[in-house]
Motif scaffolding. Structure first.
Motif, PDB file in Angstrom:
ATOM      1  N   ASP A   1     -11.255  45.773 -33.914  1.00 18.37           N
ATOM      2  CA  ASP A   1     -11.051  44.407 -33.438  1.00 18.37           C
ATOM      3  C   ASP A   1     -11.145  44.419 -31.919  1.00 18.37           C
ATOM      4  O   ASP A   1     -10.843  45.441 -31.276  1.00 18.37           O
ATOM      5  N   THR A   2     -11.543  43.290 -31.357  1.00 16.53           N
ATOM      6  CA  THR A   2     -11.569  43.162 -29.896  1.00 16.53           C
ATOM      7  C   THR A   2     -10.197  42.817 -29.336  1.00 16.53           C
ATOM      8  O   THR A   2      -9.950  42.974 -28.148  1.00 16.53           O
ATOM      9  N   SER A   3      -9.295  42.345 -30.207  1.00 17.36           N
ATOM     10  CA  SER A   3      -7.973  41.887 -29.789  1.00 17.36           C
ATOM     11  C   SER A   3      -6.933  42.996 -29.947  1.00 17.36           C
ATOM     12  O   SER A   3      -6.723  43.513 -31.052  1.00 17.36           O
ATOM     13  N   ALA A   4      -6.256  43.321 -28.848  1.00 19.07           N
ATOM     14  CA  ALA A   4      -5.192  44.326 -28.919  1.00 19.07           C
ATOM     15  C   ALA A   4      -4.057  43.836 -29.814  1.00 19.07           C
ATOM     16  O   ALA A   4      -3.436  44.621 -30.547  1.00 19.07           O
ATOM     17  N   ARG A   5      -3.779  42.550 -29.767  1.00 15.16           N
ATOM     18  CA  ARG A   5      -2.704  42.003 -30.601  1.00 15.16           C
ATOM     19  C   ARG A   5      -3.048  42.132 -32.085  1.00 15.16           C
ATOM     20  O   ARG A   5      -2.200  42.489 -32.898  1.00 15.16           O
ATOM     21  N   ALA A   6      -4.290  41.809 -32.437  1.00 14.13           N
ATOM     22  CA  ALA A   6      -4.704  41.939 -33.835  1.00 14.13           C
ATOM     23  C   ALA A   6      -4.556  43.383 -34.303  1.00 14.13           C
ATOM     24  O   ALA A   6      -4.081  43.635 -35.419  1.00 14.13           O
TER      25      ALA A   6
END
Length: 500
Positions: free
Chosen positions: A189-194
C-alpha cells in the motif's frame, strides 16, 4: 492526514483475540445473537433491531454495540468484555476512546468487525465511518469492507497458488481471502496508515503476510507472482487526491490503464490478475477499443462491464461518499469542476467492472470485452478461471474445432417466445441461456437451434453440419464457415463442451 500512526503490538492483538474468542465475537456468533432479520437490517444501516437483540447478551452484546453499532458503553462493561486485554492498553492503542460526553462511557476507536467465508471467520481493522467517529474522514482514511471489496473477493479465482500479491491492500481483506489458497501472500500500500491497520488485521488473525510500502508495483520490482489481486483507487475525473483509498492522483481512467499495462509483467508464466477498474466512455469511441489499447503484448484479457454511470450521477455519488452535500457551496464548486472536466474530455459515461488478465506466451492472445450489466448472483472467481481454461482449450483445438464431438451441458436452457399467427403460434425468438455463472444469452436462428439439438455427444460438429445442410438444402461449406465463430463463442461461454 492522521498525525499519529496506530500501533497494535503482538501482545495486544493476542489478548484482543482471546477476548473476541471468549465472547464469540465472530461471524457466526454475531449472526446467532442478532438473528437473520436484525443482521440484515444492520447491513442496511438500520441498527435498532440489532441494539434490541444485543441487550442481554453479556460480553458479546457489549462488543456488538461498541464496534458494530457505534454506541457508547459503560467503562466497566467494556473492560470486562475486552479482558484479558486491559482497559489501559485498549485506550493507549486507540481500540477504545472516551465518550466525550462527560460520562465514563467508552466508544470504539477503530472499526473492528468479524468477516467470514464458508471456511471460517476473521476480524478486520479499519477506520471508523465518519458517522460513527463524529469527525470527517482524513485523506488517509482506511475504508472498511465495502461492496467493491466484496465483489472483488467474489471475482477472484481461488485455485491454489504458490504466491499472491494484494496490491493496495487497505484493511487487508483481499489478502485474508488469499491466505485460504496461497502459500505466500504479499500485501502493499502507498499509505503508512493502511499498512499499520492491515498489520493489525493480520496479527489478530495470526497470519504471516509480507507487508511493503510504495506506489503501484515499485515495492515488488523484479518479482513475479502466480496471482495478483487489486482493488485500486478507481474513481475517475480531474487529477487530484481527496482520499487515498479512492483517488489515484492520475487524470481520468489513467490509474486503471496503468494497472492493466503493467500488471502482466509481474505475473509468472500462466499467472492471472484480477482487478476492479473504471474506463471512460468517450464520444465517438467504443469503450472496448479504449481498454484494448491498454493491454501489453502476450496477455489474455477478459473485461466485464458491470455498470455505466451518467457523469452527473457519478459526481453526486462520490461527493456524498466524501460527506459533501452536492447542494452546499463546497459541493457546487467541486461538482462544477468535475463536470467541466468530463465535458472538456467528451466523457459521456463511466464504465466500471472486473478485469481478468493472464500472462501467456502466444503471439495472438485472446481479448474479450463483454457488457454484462444484467443481474446475476454467482461469483465470477471460478468463472474467470474456467474462462481461461476454455480459452486454452480453444487454442489447442483451433485446427480441428469442428471435428470435436460436443454436448450442450445441463446448465443451458433454450427459451422460445411465440406470437399468434395464422397457423396458431409462430416462434419469433429463440434464446439460449446459461442458468448459472454470468447468465450468458445467445439468440439463435432456426438452423442453429436444430444444430445444437444434435449436440448430444454422439456425432462430431462436422457430421452434424453435413446432416443439417442436406436436410435444409444448404451449402455445407458455407455452414462450416458460419459455424466456427459461433462454436468458439459458445465454448468460451461454457454453453457447449467437448463430450468425453
Amino acid at each position: 492526514m492522521n498525525d499519529a500512526l496506530p500501533e497494535f503490538s503482538t501482545e495486544t492483538c493476542a489478548r484482543l483475540r482471546d477476548a473476541f474468542r471468549s465472547a464469540r465475537y465472530d461471524a457466526d456468533g454475531v449472526v446467532d445473537l442478532l438473528g437473520l432479520q436484525a443482521h440484515a437490517a444492520l447491513g442496511r444501516g438500520e441498527p435498532e433491531p440489532a441494539r434490541r437483540a444485543s441487550r442481554d447478551a453479556a460480553a458479546l452484546g457489549v462488543l456488538v454495540r461498541l464496534f458494530l453499532l457505534g454506541d457508547t458503553e459503560p467503562a466497566d462493561a467494556v473492560e470486562s468484555a475486552l479482558s484479558p486485554l486491559s482497559l489501559d492498553d485498549a485506550l493507549a492503542t486507540g481500540i477504545v476512546r472516551r465518550g466525550g460526553d462527560g460520562s465514563d462511557g467508552l466508544r470504539a476507536g477503530f472499526d473492528i468487525r468479524p468477516h467470514g467465508d464458508e471456511h471460517g471467520s476473521w476480524w478486520i481493522v479499519s477506520d471508523l465511518d465518519p458517522e460513527q467517529s463524529g469527525t470527517p474522514a482524513s485523506p488517509d482514511h482506511v475504508l472498511g469492507v465495502g461492496h467493491a471489496s466484496l465483489s472483488l473477493v467474489r471475482a477472484t479465482s481461488r485455485r491454489p497458488a504458490e504466491s499472491v500479491l494484494d496490491l493496495g491492500t487497505g484493511n487487508g481483506v483481499q489478502a485474508l481471502h488469499a491466505s485460504r489458497y496461497a502459500r505466500r501472500v504479499t500485501a502493499t500500500d502507498t499509505s503508512a496508515r493502511a499498512l499499520r491497520l492491515a498489520a493489525a488485521t493480520f496479527a489478530l488473525n495470526e497470519l504471516d503476510v509480507e507487508l511493503l510500502r510504495g506506489e503501484w508495483f515499485a515495492p515488488v520490482a523484479r518479482r513475479r507472482f502466480d496471482r495478483i489481486v487489486c482493488n485500486p483507487p478507481f474513481v475517475v475525473g480531474p487529477p487530484r487526491v481527496d482520499y487515498v483509498y479512492r483517488d489515484s492522483g492520475l487524470a481520468g481512467d489513467d490509474a486503471s490503464a496503468l494497472l492493466v499495462r503493467q500488471l502482466p509483467a509481474f505475473l509468472t508464466d500462466g499467472g492471472s490478475g484480477h482487478l476492479l477498474a473504471s474506463w471512460l466512455h468517450v464520444r465517438g469511441e467504443d469503450w472496448a477499443d479504449r481498454v484494448h489499447r491498454w493491454l501489453p503484448p502476450r496477455t489474455d484479457a477478459w473485461f466485464v462491464q458491470r455498470d455505466v454511470a451518467d457523469p452527473a450521477l457519478y459526481v453526486g455519488t462520490w461527493l456524498r461518499d466524501a460527506g459533501i452535500d452536492p447542494r452546499s457551496a463546497e459541493g457546487r464548486v467541486k461538482a462544477a469542476a468535475w463536470l467541466d472536466w468530463f465535458a472538456e474530455n467528451d466523457v459521456e459515461g463511466i464504465g466500471f467492472g472486473f478485469v481478468t488478465l493472464r500472462r501467456t506466451d502466444v503471439p495472438t492472445p485472446t481479448v474479450v470485452c463483454e457488457d454484462l450489466r444484467h443481474a446475476f448472483d454467482d461469483p465470477l472467481g471460478e468463472e474467470a478461471a474456467a474462462w481461461l481454461d476454455r480459452v486454452d482449450w480453444l487454442r489447442a483445438h483451433e485446427p480441428d474445432l469442428l471435428d470435436v464431438v460436443y454436448r450442450v451441458p445441463g446448465n443451458v436452457a433454450l427459451e422460445r417466445i411465440e406470437t399468434p399467427s395464422e397457423d396458431g403460434w409462430s416462434t419469433t425468438v429463440r434464446r439460449l441461456h446459461r442458468t448459472d455463472g454470468p447468465g450468458w444469452q445467445h439468440e439463435l436462428d432456426e438452423l442453429t437451434t436444430a444444430l445444437l439439438a444434435g449436440c448430444r455427444g454422439m456425432l462430431s460438429m462436422s457430421d452434424l453440419l453435413e446432416l443439417l445442410a442436406a436436410a435444409h438444402g444448404e451449402d455445407p461449406e458455407l455452414l462450416r464457415t458460419a459455424a466456427r465463430p459461433l462454436v468458439a463463442e459458445l465454448v468460451r461461454h461454457g454453453m457447449l463442451e467437448e463430450s468425453r
